[in-house]
Design a protein around this motif. Structure first.
Motif, PDB file in Angstrom:
ATOM      1  N   LEU A 194     -13.197  42.995  -8.215  1.00 26.94           N
ATOM      2  CA  LEU A 194     -12.770  41.735  -8.832  1.00 26.94           C
ATOM      3  C   LEU A 194     -11.435  41.227  -8.316  1.00 26.94           C
ATOM      4  CD1 LEU A 194     -13.038  39.529 -11.026  1.00 26.94           C
ATOM      5  CD2 LEU A 194     -12.056  41.158 -12.648  1.00 26.94           C
ATOM      6  N   ILE A 195     -10.435  42.112  -8.228  1.00 22.17           N
ATOM      7  CA  ILE A 195      -9.079  41.662  -7.918  1.00 22.17           C
ATOM      8  C   ILE A 195      -8.969  41.326  -6.437  1.00 22.17           C
ATOM      9  CG2 ILE A 195      -6.639  42.269  -7.995  1.00 22.17           C
ATOM     10  CD1 ILE A 195      -7.248  44.210 -10.226  1.00 22.17           C
ATOM     11  N   PRO A 196      -8.486  40.126  -6.082  1.00 19.74           N
ATOM     12  CA  PRO A 196      -8.316  39.766  -4.670  1.00 19.74           C
ATOM     13  C   PRO A 196      -7.292  40.672  -4.001  1.00 19.74           C
ATOM     14  CG  PRO A 196      -8.180  37.840  -6.116  1.00 19.74           C
ATOM     15  CD  PRO A 196      -8.126  39.052  -6.997  1.00 19.74           C
ATOM     16  N   PRO A 197      -7.417  40.852  -2.671  1.00 21.48           N
ATOM     17  CA  PRO A 197      -8.438  40.289  -1.776  1.00 21.48           C
ATOM     18  C   PRO A 197      -9.721  41.115  -1.779  1.00 21.48           C
ATOM     19  CG  PRO A 197      -6.788  41.483  -0.504  1.00 21.48           C
ATOM     20  CD  PRO A 197      -6.364  41.586  -1.941  1.00 21.48           C
ATOM     21  N   SER A 198     -10.662  40.728  -2.616  1.00 19.34           N
ATOM     22  CA  SER A 198     -11.902  41.465  -2.821  1.00 19.34           C
ATOM     23  C   SER A 198     -12.930  41.107  -1.752  1.00 19.34           C
ATOM     24  CB  SER A 198     -12.462  41.136  -4.210  1.00 19.34           C
ATOM     25  OG  SER A 198     -13.820  41.455  -4.306  1.00 19.34           O
ATOM     26  N   ILE A 199     -13.569  42.124  -1.182  1.00 21.66           N
ATOM     27  CA  ILE A 199     -14.627  41.886  -0.197  1.00 21.66           C
ATOM     28  C   ILE A 199     -15.846  41.262  -0.872  1.00 21.66           C
ATOM     29  CG2 ILE A 199     -16.215  43.039   1.404  1.00 21.66           C
ATOM     30  CD1 ILE A 199     -13.979  45.088   1.887  1.00 21.66           C
ATOM     31  N   MET A 200     -16.101  41.650  -2.129  1.00 22.40           N
ATOM     32  CA  MET A 200     -17.237  41.077  -2.845  1.00 22.40           C
ATOM     33  C   MET A 200     -17.104  39.563  -2.972  1.00 22.40           C
ATOM     34  SD  MET A 200     -18.490  40.810  -6.627  1.00 22.40           S
ATOM     35  CE  MET A 200     -18.163  39.090  -6.341  1.00 22.40           C
ATOM     36  N   LEU A 201     -15.879  39.084  -3.226  1.00 22.11           N
ATOM     37  CA  LEU A 201     -15.663  37.646  -3.359  1.00 22.11           C
ATOM     38  C   LEU A 201     -15.891  36.926  -2.029  1.00 22.11           C
ATOM     39  CD1 LEU A 201     -12.516  37.595  -5.690  1.00 22.11           C
ATOM     40  CD2 LEU A 201     -14.911  37.237  -6.321  1.00 22.11           C
ATOM     41  N   ILE A 202     -15.559  37.578  -0.929  1.00 21.80           N
ATOM     42  CA  ILE A 202     -15.831  36.988   0.389  1.00 21.80           C
ATOM     43  C   ILE A 202     -17.337  36.834   0.588  1.00 21.80           C
ATOM     44  CG2 ILE A 202     -15.619  37.318   2.884  1.00 21.80           C
ATOM     45  CD1 ILE A 202     -13.063  38.852   2.400  1.00 21.80           C
ATOM     46  N   VAL A 203     -18.090  37.866   0.219  1.00 25.82           N
ATOM     47  CA  VAL A 203     -19.547  37.812   0.359  1.00 25.82           C
ATOM     48  C   VAL A 203     -20.126  36.728  -0.534  1.00 25.82           C
ATOM     49  CG1 VAL A 203     -21.674  39.123   0.048  1.00 25.82           C
ATOM     50  CG2 VAL A 203     -19.675  40.233   1.031  1.00 25.82           C
ATOM     51  N   TYR A 204     -19.621  36.607  -1.766  1.00 26.84           N
ATOM     52  CA  TYR A 204     -20.113  35.550  -2.670  1.00 26.84           C
ATOM     53  C   TYR A 204     -19.783  34.172  -2.113  1.00 26.84           C
ATOM     54  CZ  TYR A 204     -20.757  32.620  -6.778  1.00 26.84           C
ATOM     55  OH  TYR A 204     -21.164  31.622  -7.636  1.00 26.84           O
ATOM     56  N   ALA A 205     -18.587  34.022  -1.555  1.00 29.24           N
ATOM     57  CA  ALA A 205     -18.204  32.729  -0.983  1.00 29.24           C
ATOM     58  C   ALA A 205     -19.136  32.354   0.164  1.00 29.24           C
ATOM     59  CB  ALA A 205     -16.753  32.778  -0.494  1.00 29.24           C
ATOM     60  N   ALA A 206     -19.486  33.333   0.995  1.00 29.61           N
ATOM     61  CA  ALA A 206     -20.402  33.057   2.111  1.00 29.61           C
ATOM     62  C   ALA A 206     -21.795  32.711   1.613  1.00 29.61           C
ATOM     63  CB  ALA A 206     -20.456  34.257   3.049  1.00 29.61           C
ATOM     64  N   ALA A 207     -22.230  33.351   0.532  1.00 28.94           N
ATOM     65  CA  ALA A 207     -23.576  33.108   0.013  1.00 28.94           C
ATOM     66  C   ALA A 207     -23.678  31.801  -0.756  1.00 28.94           C
ATOM     67  CB  ALA A 207     -24.007  34.270  -0.889  1.00 28.94           C
ATOM     68  N   SER A 208     -22.575  31.376  -1.402  1.00 33.08           N
ATOM     69  CA  SER A 208     -22.620  30.214  -2.293  1.00 33.08           C
ATOM     70  C   SER A 208     -21.992  28.958  -1.713  1.00 33.08           C
ATOM     71  CB  SER A 208     -21.913  30.555  -3.607  1.00 33.08           C
ATOM     72  OG  SER A 208     -20.525  30.801  -3.376  1.00 33.08           O
ATOM     73  N   GLY A 209     -21.174  29.117  -0.671  1.00 32.84           N
ATOM     74  CA  GLY A 209     -20.478  27.961  -0.123  1.00 32.84           C
ATOM     75  C   GLY A 209     -19.219  27.584  -0.884  1.00 32.84           C
ATOM     76  N   VAL A 210     -18.807  28.397  -1.856  1.00 28.40           N
ATOM     77  CA  VAL A 210     -17.579  28.148  -2.609  1.00 28.40           C
ATOM     78  C   VAL A 210     -16.377  28.493  -1.730  1.00 28.40           C
ATOM     79  CG1 VAL A 210     -16.237  28.853  -4.635  1.00 28.40           C
ATOM     80  CG2 VAL A 210     -18.711  28.593  -4.806  1.00 28.40           C
ATOM     81  N   SER A 211     -15.301  27.736  -1.854  1.00 24.99           N
ATOM     82  CA  SER A 211     -14.084  28.011  -1.091  1.00 24.99           C
ATOM     83  C   SER A 211     -13.538  29.384  -1.462  1.00 24.99           C
ATOM     84  CB  SER A 211     -13.028  26.937  -1.386  1.00 24.99           C
ATOM     85  OG  SER A 211     -11.759  27.337  -0.922  1.00 24.99           O
ATOM     86  N   ILE A 212     -13.287  30.210  -0.457  1.00 20.73           N
ATOM     87  CA  ILE A 212     -12.817  31.562  -0.727  1.00 20.73           C
ATOM     88  C   ILE A 212     -11.404  31.546  -1.302  1.00 20.73           C
ATOM     89  CG2 ILE A 212     -12.058  31.833   1.666  1.00 20.73           C
ATOM     90  CD1 ILE A 212     -13.245  34.589  -0.761  1.00 20.73           C
ATOM     91  N   VAL A 213     -10.565  30.595  -0.887  1.00 20.60           N
ATOM     92  CA  VAL A 213      -9.197  30.560  -1.407  1.00 20.60           C
ATOM     93  C   VAL A 213      -9.208  30.174  -2.890  1.00 20.60           C
ATOM     94  CG1 VAL A 213      -8.096  30.145   0.814  1.00 20.60           C
ATOM     95  CG2 VAL A 213      -8.886  28.204  -0.521  1.00 20.60           C
ATOM     96  N   ARG A 214     -10.066  29.225  -3.276  1.00 24.65           N
ATOM     97  CA  ARG A 214     -10.179  28.875  -4.693  1.00 24.65           C
ATOM     98  C   ARG A 214     -10.772  30.047  -5.485  1.00 24.65           C
ATOM     99  NH1 ARG A 214      -9.474  23.260  -5.606  1.00 24.65           N
ATOM    100  NH2 ARG A 214     -10.179  23.629  -7.746  1.00 24.65           N
ATOM    101  N   LEU A 215     -11.690  30.754  -4.876  1.00 27.28           N
ATOM    102  CA  LEU A 215     -12.308  31.897  -5.548  1.00 27.28           C
ATOM    103  C   LEU A 215     -11.286  33.011  -5.764  1.00 27.28           C
ATOM    104  CD1 LEU A 215     -15.084  32.659  -6.627  1.00 27.28           C
ATOM    105  CD2 LEU A 215     -15.625  33.641  -4.398  1.00 27.28           C
ATOM    106  N   TYR A 216     -10.449  33.265  -4.781  1.00 27.42           N
ATOM    107  CA  TYR A 216      -9.391  34.263  -4.949  1.00 27.42           C
ATOM    108  C   TYR A 216      -8.449  33.869  -6.077  1.00 27.42           C
ATOM    109  CZ  TYR A 216     -10.264  37.323  -0.934  1.00 27.42           C
ATOM    110  OH  TYR A 216     -10.784  38.256  -0.071  1.00 27.42           O
ATOM    111  N   ALA A 217      -8.040  32.598  -6.092  1.00 23.40           N
ATOM    112  CA  ALA A 217      -7.139  32.137  -7.149  1.00 23.40           C
ATOM    113  C   ALA A 217      -7.808  32.242  -8.515  1.00 23.40           C
ATOM    114  CB  ALA A 217      -6.717  30.690  -6.882  1.00 23.40           C
TER     115      ALA A 217
END
Length: 474
Positions: A185-208
């Motif tokens: 969960l806590i950035p810089p999380s690799i899981m969030l990078i994978v979710y961003a790639a799968a969903s098209g959500v901005s990774i920087v907004r997702l980290y924040a």
């Protein structure tokens, strides 16, 4: 059978194969190509190759044209294109760099010094060693994002110390297992990078967006440890002067400066450069990888064997994630082409759910999937099934992604498939029973549920930082 029925059969066969234990990435590719051959079958394309056969053609020419006719199907073009799309995805480029940083930090002998220092610094707190283990797990998990590595290493370092100081077996085991999953969960999380790639959500907004929920979860864990230690001192007896000696203030500051600060500065520099727009995630990951190497050199832990092992583990894990993406993209393209997504959307609409009910159902499904599957497989394969449904209920994919990241904490903590417990049991002393570890992790599942409820009730926990850094999402 109609095409949508075939799509549902395709999904059912995949789930059946997963439970049989087949490799998931290659199962996705095989099923996607097999059903895609039917979905994209064009007799005209095939016979155009066959019609080039001449009566006097040689055996080799005949075989060659028959093979060409068989492969004259758009599913093979799709498979090649999807593979290229994954390999050229700029978001995924950050994954091997963050993994390399984590593997290098794991081998830099930082964690044992960090835990020893925090144990001394928190010696007057109730549950002092538990607090030190939690903070160490949080920092180490954030730096690596690899649950198995964090739980295993902390089990080797912190668990013997807590047992030596007469900590309750379940209480000590629960702290390590729960703390080890925080890197999801806590950035810089690799899981969030994978979710961003799968969903098209901005990774920087997702980290924040994930930062405050991650800190809330750490705060809940911390509160639970301290309150339980106060209410029942036998769970975590206060160490004596001989067991954890006090050190002068100046020496304590030097210990913190040489153990806590280097890792904290590395994490904050990587995360801060992303959040403040100073670097892209890939550039920040490069900084983190270089910083990990410098830390290993500074701690005199950099050897050729450790470097080679870190590179090997990075390549192996990255290849697994990328092939999962290739298989998932191929599978989902065929599934959608056959009308499977449309059937699921119509079924969900027929249930007449409210947005809250849909979120609860979706999170319950993801929770159940977390028992047999790893987080990478859930994010890459199953979360994209829910993403097209989010606009129907007015749910922001950013909010949904953070909820999923919180939810996946439980997949490592919930018996009978609590992988954190099995990681710890593998290196724990023989007198630590698996049932004791299960008993210790269950309260942390409750903390995760509390955090999810807080996000439902106060969604600004998720949206406040992205809006403050980058403005309202358009």
């Amino acid at each position: 059978m109609t095409d949508p029925q075939i799509a549902l059969m395709m999904l059912g066969i995949f789930i059946f194969c997963v439970f049989l234990g087949f490799p998931i990435a290659f199962t996705l590719m095989a099923i996607g190509i097999a059903f895609g051959y039917y979905a994209y079958f064009d007799p005209g394309r095939m016979w155009r190759s066959y019609n080039r056969l001449e009566d006097d053609a040689g055996l080799w020419d005949s075989v060659s044209l028959w093979v060409e006719g068989f492969y004259n199907n758009r599913i093979f073009d799709l498979f090649v294109n999807q593979t290229y799309t994954v390999i050229s995805n700029e978001v995924l480029t950050a994954i091997p760099l963050f993994l390399f940083m984590g593997y290098i930090v794991e081998r830099a002998n930082i964690v044992d010094k960090l835990f020893s220092t925090l144990a001394v610094a928190s010696r007057n707190l109730p549950g002092a060693l538990g607090v030190a283990a939690l903070i160490t797990c949080a920092l180490f998990a954030t730096a690596t994002g690899i649950v198995g590595a964090v739980v295993t290493l902390m089990g080797l370092l912190a668990l013997p110390q807590m047992l030596r100081l007469r900590y309750d077996h379940s209480f000590a085991a629960g702290i390590i297992c729960a703390g080890g999953t925080l890197g999801i969960l806590i950035p810089p999380s690799i899981m969030l990078i994978v979710y961003a790639a799968a969903s098209g959500v901005s990774i920087v907004r997702l980290y924040a967006a994930a930062l405050l929920p991650g800190l809330v979860l750490v705060g809940l864990y911390f509160t639970y440890i301290v309150v339980r230690a106060i209410l029942n001192p036998n769970l975590a007896p206060k160490p004596t002067e001989e067991e954890v000696p006090a050190v002068p203030f100046g020496k304590l500051m030097w210990m913190l400066a040489t153990s806590f600060l280097p890792l904290a500065i590395l994490i904050l520099s990587v995360l801060g450069s992303i959040l403040f727009g100073l670097a892209t995630p890939t550039e920040a990951a490069s900084i983190g990888a270089l910083g990990g190497i410098l830390l290993a050199i500074a701690y005199r832990a950099m050897t050729f064997d450790r470097l080679r092992e870190s590179v090997y583990l990075t390549v192996r894990t990255t290849a697994m994630v990328c092939w999962l993406f290739v298989g998932s993209y191929t599978f989902s393209a065929v599934f959608s082409y056959l009308g499977g997504e449309h059937v699921i959307a119509e079924f969900v609409q027929s249930l007449d759910l409210t947005p809250i009910q849909f979120l609860i159902v979706a999170q319950l499904i993801i929770f159940l999937l977390g028992w047999p599957l790893e987080w990478s497989e859930i994010i890459i394969i199953f979360v994209p099934i829910f993403l097209p449904l989010l606009p129907m209920f007015g749910i922001d994919p950013l909010f949904f992604g953070v909820l999923v990241a919180l939810n996946l904490q439980t997949s490592f903590l919930t018996p009978p498939m609590a992988m954190s417990a099995y990681y710890l049991k593998g290196i724990a002393p023989p007198n630590i029973k698996l049932t004791e570890i299960f008993k210790g992790v269950l309260p942390y599942c409750g903390m995760v549920l509390i955090a999810m409820v807080l996000m439902y009730v106060y969604p600004q926990i998720v949206f406040s930082l992205p809006e403050a850094f980058y403005g309202p999402q358009r």
